[in-house]
Scaffold this motif. Structure first.
Motif, PDB file in Angstrom:
ATOM      1  N   ALA A 167      28.887  38.122  43.108  1.00 26.20           N
ATOM      2  CA  ALA A 167      29.596  39.615  42.686  1.00 26.20           C
ATOM      3  C   ALA A 167      30.527  40.763  43.359  1.00 26.20           C
ATOM      4  O   ALA A 167      29.944  41.150  44.374  1.00 26.20           O
ATOM      5  CB  ALA A 167      28.477  40.484  41.918  1.00 26.20           C
ATOM      6  N   GLN A 168      31.514  40.317  43.477  1.00 21.25           N
ATOM      7  CA  GLN A 168      32.475  41.286  44.663  1.00 21.25           C
ATOM      8  C   GLN A 168      32.212  42.959  44.519  1.00 21.25           C
ATOM      9  O   GLN A 168      31.999  43.743  45.500  1.00 21.25           O
ATOM     10  CB  GLN A 168      33.983  40.774  44.544  1.00 21.25           C
ATOM     11  CG  GLN A 168      34.806  39.234  44.076  1.00 21.25           C
ATOM     12  CD  GLN A 168      34.397  38.401  45.799  1.00 21.25           C
ATOM     13  OE1 GLN A 168      35.109  39.366  46.389  1.00 21.25           O
ATOM     14  NE2 GLN A 168      32.805  38.492  46.059  1.00 21.25           N
ATOM     15  N   PRO A 331      29.723  44.891  35.049  1.00 22.99           N
ATOM     16  CA  PRO A 331      28.354  44.476  35.246  1.00 22.99           C
ATOM     17  C   PRO A 331      28.816  45.778  34.988  1.00 22.99           C
ATOM     18  O   PRO A 331      28.204  47.174  35.209  1.00 22.99           O
ATOM     19  CB  PRO A 331      28.481  44.742  36.137  1.00 22.99           C
ATOM     20  CG  PRO A 331      29.944  43.559  37.129  1.00 22.99           C
ATOM     21  CD  PRO A 331      30.426  44.351  36.026  1.00 22.99           C
ATOM     22  N   ALA A 332      27.394  46.208  34.249  1.00 28.47           N
ATOM     23  CA  ALA A 332      26.991  47.601  33.518  1.00 28.47           C
ATOM     24  C   ALA A 332      25.686  48.047  34.057  1.00 28.47           C
ATOM     25  O   ALA A 332      24.697  48.615  33.977  1.00 28.47           O
ATOM     26  CB  ALA A 332      25.489  46.772  32.161  1.00 28.47           C
ATOM     27  N   GLY A 364      35.527  41.122  38.840  1.00 24.75           N
ATOM     28  CA  GLY A 364      34.724  41.439  39.935  1.00 24.75           C
ATOM     29  C   GLY A 364      33.667  41.499  40.116  1.00 24.75           C
ATOM     30  O   GLY A 364      32.656  41.945  40.594  1.00 24.75           O
ATOM     31  N   GLY A 365      33.339  41.060  39.226  1.00 31.62           N
ATOM     32  CA  GLY A 365      31.692  41.326  37.980  1.00 31.62           C
ATOM     33  C   GLY A 365      30.825  39.399  38.163  1.00 31.62           C
ATOM     34  O   GLY A 365      31.694  39.099  38.937  1.00 31.62           O
ATOM     35  N   GLN A 385      38.460  36.272  28.977  1.00 34.52           N
ATOM     36  CA  GLN A 385      36.851  36.479  30.491  1.00 34.52           C
ATOM     37  C   GLN A 385      38.078  36.295  31.635  1.00 34.52           C
ATOM     38  O   GLN A 385      38.574  34.814  31.745  1.00 34.52           O
ATOM     39  CB  GLN A 385      36.623  35.205  30.453  1.00 34.52           C
ATOM     40  CG  GLN A 385      35.716  34.419  31.349  1.00 34.52           C
ATOM     41  CD  GLN A 385      34.570  35.755  31.675  1.00 34.52           C
ATOM     42  OE1 GLN A 385      33.657  35.865  30.349  1.00 34.52           O
ATOM     43  NE2 GLN A 385      34.406  36.146  32.448  1.00 34.52           N
ATOM     44  N   ASP A 386      37.950  36.794  32.741  1.00 32.44           N
ATOM     45  CA  ASP A 386      38.738  36.718  34.018  1.00 32.44           C
ATOM     46  C   ASP A 386      37.287  35.639  34.985  1.00 32.44           C
ATOM     47  O   ASP A 386      37.011  35.801  34.568  1.00 32.44           O
ATOM     48  CB  ASP A 386      38.563  38.043  34.829  1.00 32.44           C
ATOM     49  CG  ASP A 386      40.054  39.053  34.857  1.00 32.44           C
ATOM     50  OD1 ASP A 386      40.313  38.849  33.544  1.00 32.44           O
ATOM     51  OD2 ASP A 386      39.521  39.937  35.206  1.00 32.44           O
ATOM     52  N   PHE A 387      38.106  34.808  35.642  1.00 31.93           N
ATOM     53  CA  PHE A 387      37.293  33.925  36.432  1.00 31.93           C
ATOM     54  C   PHE A 387      37.121  35.481  37.866  1.00 31.93           C
ATOM     55  O   PHE A 387      38.064  36.474  38.209  1.00 31.93           O
ATOM     56  CB  PHE A 387      38.222  32.335  37.252  1.00 31.93           C
ATOM     57  CG  PHE A 387      37.962  31.782  36.418  1.00 31.93           C
ATOM     58  CD1 PHE A 387      37.650  31.057  36.412  1.00 31.93           C
ATOM     59  CD2 PHE A 387      39.179  31.594  35.584  1.00 31.93           C
ATOM     60  CE1 PHE A 387      37.253  29.747  36.128  1.00 31.93           C
ATOM     61  CE2 PHE A 387      39.479  29.723  34.418  1.00 31.93           C
ATOM     62  CZ  PHE A 387      37.422  28.997  34.850  1.00 31.93           C
ATOM     63  N   MET A 388      35.990  35.355  38.388  1.00 37.33           N
ATOM     64  CA  MET A 388      35.339  36.309  39.708  1.00 37.33           C
ATOM     65  C   MET A 388      35.808  36.156  40.632  1.00 37.33           C
ATOM     66  O   MET A 388      36.108  35.649  42.032  1.00 37.33           O
ATOM     67  CB  MET A 388      34.183  35.388  39.948  1.00 37.33           C
ATOM     68  CG  MET A 388      33.478  36.229  38.702  1.00 37.33           C
ATOM     69  SD  MET A 388      33.495  37.808  37.696  1.00 37.33           S
ATOM     70  CE  MET A 388      33.925  37.311  36.000  1.00 37.33           C
TER      71      MET A 388
END
Ligand code: BMA
Length: 837
Positions: A167-168, A331-332, A364-365, A385-388
């Motif tokens: 996770a970036q 991300p929470a 980036g999550g 939904q993004d790819f990471m």
């Protein structure tokens, strides 16, 4: 006799230590899944990184290697069965040994693994599982050195992150701390099975005007099963069943047909019926494994067609055009295993409470936990939904390509049954890095092998590898190369594709009043940063002396470059400056609320004009720690005023009123002589509606109506579109400064309000507003003698208000319902220009 697969989580009995510590350094681990910071906190070895500047004191953790170990008794292994270790996610450079033998080396936290271990178990006896986690920070730096052929270019975090599939945001972002976690962040399970279902895939098409769904369930079984049984259920009743023999290669295809399927709709457009798909792998009548997922039937399309504004970009679900109003998701938490299904659910329920119907899982999550998407399915929240990949020029060495291909395949397979997911996007803002550094990019060149040799090689992922995986694994879902992307035009292009409109706040720092005119076909990011609520701010510091707006501790909890200048700019441009922490917090939040009001109101209005704008997703819904950021609700799910403002703009029927923007600073504070205004109503309803609309012209200073109101009785509001209601001109020379207060009245009730104020607020006097708040059981009633801007009630945890951050117009008191809590608390509130209360 062959029996059903048994999976046992290895949750307990773990301990951990720094890899090169002596053997007596093992400390207990409360539970797996975990990451090292959580275990160090549990063992009281580090201070809470979320308080004060403690983040600095825990930086060393990311530069060390960490080892986790546990032991387990070998399970009973019936004749013909196999044993596997299943790793759902290891963060990140993991070397796994069982009884001293390496069984896995993994370098990608987004992968899961299944490792056969039958012949390696000590039986009887104890089996030792040890996992070393190398420092991802240091490995990233090494990888950068080892690959001089690539230019590691990144904004946010350090460039070493680009070679690491982790996770970036762990490297730090402009809203989050640098906390380089390590550990088994998702479950580890022990499986004993005769056969297991590797995957099942549900594909379907509609015919007969959405009245028939015809499809197949493709199943891949490993092991000794000879038959696959499919059962499709709705509310516990089987609606379809099939069985078929397993082919020699383990594959099976079963066909189904559903007549009059209940269709799944996004929130606000219909229900969210979910079917259960149960697949059994069977041998001689015994079930060996079961795959159960919930899915919904819906047709979803991304509509891109040429029109007068360029090319459209909007979603259509079950033949209904959907205006996507929502927010971007990060991300929470920095410590991912803290996120329980309940916590995910609360976040997503918050979106529904806020009238939102789409979230964008930012690149980036992480590919989120199943619980996240389950909640989206149940609540009707569409997912982009993004790819990471985020904010970088990513490298492409062959091993990395393989890892990314596998990551994409696994995650698309894991998530493809979710009806909520309507789009996969290649990355977040990587084409902006290409533009910024002028890296090779020729849209017309479609020789994908040649892209690998250029200076922006990751194009190979976004325009070749990832779309191929999506086409193969989830062909009915749209794919888009990036967020944002404009079909080869500059990513800032407003006529095609989606846009991240950062020329408010970042970029040219436009006035937020300009949002409506600088929107694109789909605004997948934009926002304005603000402080979180006072209680959260108080919890961010370790010393009360830091409780002033510019303290180091509070600056430390704002990771955005230049944030002081930008927050100050937007406040100085718009409001009379009030110092003091509570007032400053209020002003930052009011600026954010105003900014998003201009955006949502203006862009949703464009929906009715050839779908000029297909959606608006504010940056960002949430936070990963207590911080000042663009979030509209903070780490503790405490809502900021903008949350309510967005909700009002996204109601099924919402009125909008706005006068033309006049740039007061360019004109050296000369007012415009005349200002055109217009009033409109937006609707997401399937049918036309008849409503009354009233517009009043109320003096800011005296509270008197300076003109007779416009009253339109029984006007017809277009279905799923925009209806112009009134327009005219304000004469700023002869008329005193006044608000335009519009509302929709339906069945005798006010169902929507909007107020347009003379801009900027700093030129107005707010003396003596005559605000009254009456607390009654379960509600507050707010009234004012003169137009009042932004009445914000303080909210206690556990108490839910029906609305907040209200503009109050004389003669139109507003009711705020109060739910939760034992009694209606004494109202604490503030508004623009109020004395402290
Ligand atoms: C966008 C996002 C994030 C960032 C935000 C605020 O670029 O994609 O990278 O946090 O802007 O700067």
């Amino acid at each position: 006799m062959a029996t059903a697969a048994k999976r046992t989580p290895l949750e307990t009995g773990w301990s951990f230590k720094q890899t090169d510590d002596k053997d007596d350094a093992w400390a207990p681990v409360a539970r797996v899944p975990t990451v090292v910071h959580m275990d160090l906190l549990d063992n009281k070895r580090i201070p809470d990184p979320f308080i004060g500047t403690n983040e600095l004191d825990v930086e060393w953790i990311g530069e060390r290697s960490w080892t986790y170990r546990t032991s387990f008794t070998a399970p009973e292994i019936p004749e013909g069965a196999s044993v596997y270790l299943l790793f759902d996610g290891l963060d990140t450079f993991a070397h796994v040994r069982l009884n001293g033998v390496t069984i896995l080396k993994s370098e990608n936290m987004f992968l899961s693994h299944r490792i056969p271990i039958t012949s390696m178990l000590y039986q009887p006896g104890s089996n030792q599982l040890v996992i070393d986690f190398d420092s991802a920070l240091l490995r990233g730096r090494e990888l950068e050195k080892q690959h001089p052929e690539h230019r590691f270019l990144a904004s946010n975090g350090e460039p070493g992150r680009l070679g690491v599939r982790k996770a970036q945001y762990h490297w730090g972002w402009d809203w989050g701390p640098v906390l380089m976690t390590a550990g088994p962040f998702r479950p580890i399970r022990l499986e004993v099975s005769f056969a297991y279902i590797e995957y099942a895939k549900v594909d379907y098409d509609f015919s007969n005007g959405l009245k028939t769904a015809t499809g197949t369930v493709s199943v891949d079984v490993k092991g000794t099963a000879d038959e696959v049984v499919l059962s499709l259920r709705y509310e516990g009743n089987e609606v379809c069943s099939q069985r078929a023999a397993v082919a020699a290669d383990g594959s099976t295809k079963l066909e189904f047909q559903l007549d009059n399927p209940y269709l799944w709709y996004p929130y606000g457009y219909g229900e969210q019926p979910l079917y259960e798909v149960v697949v059994l792998a069977v041998k001689d009548g015994n079930t060996l494994d079961t795959w159960t997922k919930k899915t919904g039937f819906r047709g979803s399309e991304l509509i891109q067609k040429k029109d007068n504004h360029g090319e459209s970009f909007y979603f259509r679900v079950n033949d209904v055009d959907i205006f996507c109003g929502g927010s971007c998701w990060i991300p929470a938490d920095n410590f991912l295993p803290r996120l329980t299904p309940e916590k995910y659910r609360s976040w997503l329920e918050l979106m529904i409470e806020g009238g939102q119907n789409m979230t964008r899982v930012w690149g980036g999550g992480i590919y989120e936990d199943d619980a996240f998407y389950d909640a989206c399915d149940e609540l009707g929240i569409l997912v982009w939904q993004d790819f990471m990949f985020a904010c970088g020029s990513y490298p492409v060495w062959p091993g990395l390509q393989d890892s990314i291909r596998e990551e994409a395949k696994q995650n698309v397979r894991r998530l493809r049954h979710h009806p909520s997911i309507v789009l996969w996007a290649g990355n977040n803002e990587d084409y902006q890095i290409q533009e910024q550094y002028n890296l090779n990019y020729d849209y017309e060149n479609n020789d994908h092998e040649s892209w690998l040799k250029g200076s922006f090689p990751a194009r190979y992922y976004y325009e070749y590898l990832l779309p191929a995986v999506v086409k193969q694994e989830a062909p009915a879902v749209a794919y888009w190369p990036s967020s944002p992307f404009s079909n080869g035009k500059n990513t800032w292009d407003l006529t095609v594709g989606d846009v991240h409109q950062w020329n408010v706040w970042h970029g040219s720092q436009e006035k937020y009043q300009r949002f409506p005119e600088i929107g694109g076909r789909f605004n997948s990011e934009f926002g304005l940063a603000s402080f979180p609520v006072l209680e959260t701010v108080q919890g961010m510091v370790s010393n009360a002396k830091d409780l002033y707006p510019q303290s180091r501790a509070l600056d430390f909890h704002n990771k955005a470059d230049g944030h002081e200048r930008r927050i100050a700019t937007y406040i100085a441009e718009n409001f009379q400056i009030q110092s003091g922490l509570a007032s400053w917090i209020y002003l930052t939040q009011l600026a954010q609320s105003e900014a998003v009001a201009y955006a949502y109101r203006g862009w949703r209005r464009q929906w009715g004009d050839e779908r000029h704008c297909g959606g608006a997703l504010v940056w960002q819904l949430n936070d990963c720690w207590p911080a000042s950021s663009w979030a509209i609700a903070d780490y503790y799910l405490r809502k900021k005023p903008a949350f309510y403002t967005i909700n009002r703009a996204l109601q099924p029927l919402a009125v909008g009123v706005q006068r033309a923007h006049h740039d007061w600073s360019v004109s050296h504070a000369r007012p415009a002589k005349k200002s055109a205004y217009s009033v409109w109503v937006v609707s997401s309803l399937a049918r036309e509606e008849k409503v009354d609309v009233e517009v009043r012209f109320v003096s800011v200073e005296s509270g008197r109506d300076i003109r007779s109101p416009i009253v339109k009785v029984g006007i017809t509001i277009n279905a799923n579109g925009t209806t112009g209601v009134a327009s005219g001109e304000i004469d700023n020379v002869t008329e005193e400064p006044h608000v335009l207060a519009a509302r929709i009245i339906s069945g005798g009730e006010t169902i929507s309000r909007d107020v347009d104020w003379p801009q900027p607020f700093k030129y107005l006097s707010f003396a003596d507003r005559g605000v009254k708040v009456e607390a009654q059981p379960g509600r507050y009633i707010v009234s004012a003698e003169r137009p009042t801007k932004g009445v914000v009630f303080e909210e206690a945890d556990g108490v839910v208000l029906s609305d907040n951050c209200l503009d109050i117009i004389p003669g139109d008191p507003q009711v705020v319902e109060v739910r939760g809590g034992t009694e209606v608390p004494q109202a604490k509130y503030r508004y623009l220009g109020c004395e402290e209360n």
